[in-house]
Design a protein around this motif. Structure first.
Motif, short mmCIF file in Angstrom:
data_model
loop_
_atom_site.label_atom_id
_atom_site.label_comp_id
_atom_site.label_asym_id
_atom_site.label_seq_id
_atom_site.Cartn_x
_atom_site.Cartn_y
_atom_site.Cartn_z
N GLY A 37 0.77 -1.34 -0.02
CA GLY A 37 -0.06 0.00 -0.07
C GLY A 37 0.71 1.15 -0.01
N GLU A 38 2.30 1.23 -0.17
CA GLU A 38 3.14 2.37 0.01
C GLU A 38 4.43 1.69 -0.58
N ARG A 39 5.13 2.72 -0.61
CA ARG A 39 6.59 2.78 -1.39
C ARG A 39 7.40 1.93 0.00
N LEU A 40 8.12 0.98 -0.64
CA LEU A 40 9.33 0.16 0.12
C LEU A 40 10.50 1.04 0.10
N VAL A 41 11.27 0.93 1.36
CA VAL A 41 12.68 1.52 1.39
C VAL A 41 13.40 0.73 0.69
N ASN A 42 14.37 1.22 -0.47
CA ASN A 42 15.12 0.12 -1.02
C ASN A 42 15.95 -0.64 -0.21
N GLY A 43 16.15 -1.95 -0.54
CA GLY A 43 16.82 -3.16 0.24
C GLY A 43 18.10 -2.81 0.68
N THR A 44 18.61 -2.42 -0.50
CA THR A 44 20.34 -2.27 -0.27
C THR A 44 20.82 -0.88 0.59
N PHE A 45 19.59 0.07 0.55
CA PHE A 45 19.84 1.03 1.52
C PHE A 45 19.78 0.51 2.89
N VAL A 46 19.04 -0.23 3.16
CA VAL A 46 18.79 -1.01 4.52
C VAL A 46 20.06 -1.61 4.74
N ILE A 47 20.75 -2.44 3.89
CA ILE A 47 21.94 -3.12 4.12
C ILE A 47 23.15 -2.01 4.31
N ALA A 48 23.23 -1.01 3.68
CA ALA A 48 24.24 -0.02 3.82
C ALA A 48 24.12 0.55 5.23
N LEU A 49 22.93 0.69 5.54
CA LEU A 49 22.60 1.60 6.99
C LEU A 49 22.99 0.81 8.11
N ALA A 50 22.75 -0.67 8.03
CA ALA A 50 22.92 -1.44 9.07
C ALA A 50 24.41 -1.76 9.07
N VAL A 51 25.23 -2.03 8.15
CA VAL A 51 26.43 -2.14 7.95
C VAL A 51 27.27 -0.78 8.49
N GLY A 52 26.74 0.28 7.98
CA GLY A 52 27.42 1.58 8.46
C GLY A 52 27.22 1.86 10.02
N MET A 53 26.02 1.39 10.68
CA MET A 53 25.96 1.32 12.19
C MET A 53 26.89 0.57 12.82
N SER A 54 27.44 -0.52 12.15
CA SER A 54 27.85 -1.66 12.92
C SER A 54 29.68 -1.14 12.98
#
Length: 182
Positions: free
Chosen positions: A63-80
């Motif tokens: 029902g709405e746009r999804l966040v790009n999955g590779t952004f989620v990967i990059a964000l999580a890796v960056g947080m680590s």
């Protein structure tokens, strides 16, 4: 004249600091904005309309746009990085990447890493390999991403860091300790 005393800050973990089974909850959550998603999607030329076409995405099961999955990967890796690879010399691999649930604009992502294994390098005495399972959750506690990550991490005895020259700082930049009054 006052003496300038440079205090040591966090310098990241070195190979010796990792123990199998340890879990590091990475500091700070990060709310994903629409701008993050649109810019990343455009930068990576991901043309799936699910990420940038609201009319299209509104007709999907989400029902709405999804966040790009590779952004989620990059964000999580960056947080680590602050806990896992601040002292890495290379990342050797990202394996078993799984998206467990969708991420939407406005979701806040939190990440943690669990040390799965570690071993000394056979060809490079100054590093060891550390494999972690990185897990990312949304603000509701839903697991949205998991992956295995293996950086090559410096051993402490081979690191050349000090309060005056922490990782990433060139020699002589910024405040320097006072020599004292003569």
């Amino acid at each position: 004249m006052s003496d300038t005393r440079i205090q040591a800050g966090w310098q990241g973990r070195f190979y010796e600091d990792f123990e199998t089974g340890d879990v590091y909850k990475h500091p700070y959550g990060r709310t994903v904005t629409e701008t993050d998603d649109v810019w990343f999607t455009n930068l990576t030329m991901n043309v799936n309309p699910m990420h940038f076409n609201e009319a299209y995405a509104s007709e999907t099961e989400f029902g709405e746009r999804l966040v790009n999955g590779t952004f989620v990967i990059a964000l999580a890796v960056g947080m680590s990085v602050v806990d896992v690879s601040m002292n890495a010399t290379a990342n050797l691999g990202y394996d078993d990447i799984r998206h467990h649930g969708p991420v939407f604009h406005g979701d806040t992502i939190f990440a943690e890493s669990e040390v799965v294994s570690k071993r000394e390098s056979k060809s490079r005495e100054h590093v060891g390999m550390v494999t972690t399972e990185l897990r990312a959750y949304n603000q509701d506690g839903d697991l949205v991403l998991s992956l295995e990550r293996t950086p090559m991490v410096l051993k402490r005895e081979h690191a050349d860091v000090s309060p005056e020259q922490p990782p990433g700082w060139p020699e002589g930049v910024g405040s320097q300790p006072s020599e004292g009054d003569d």
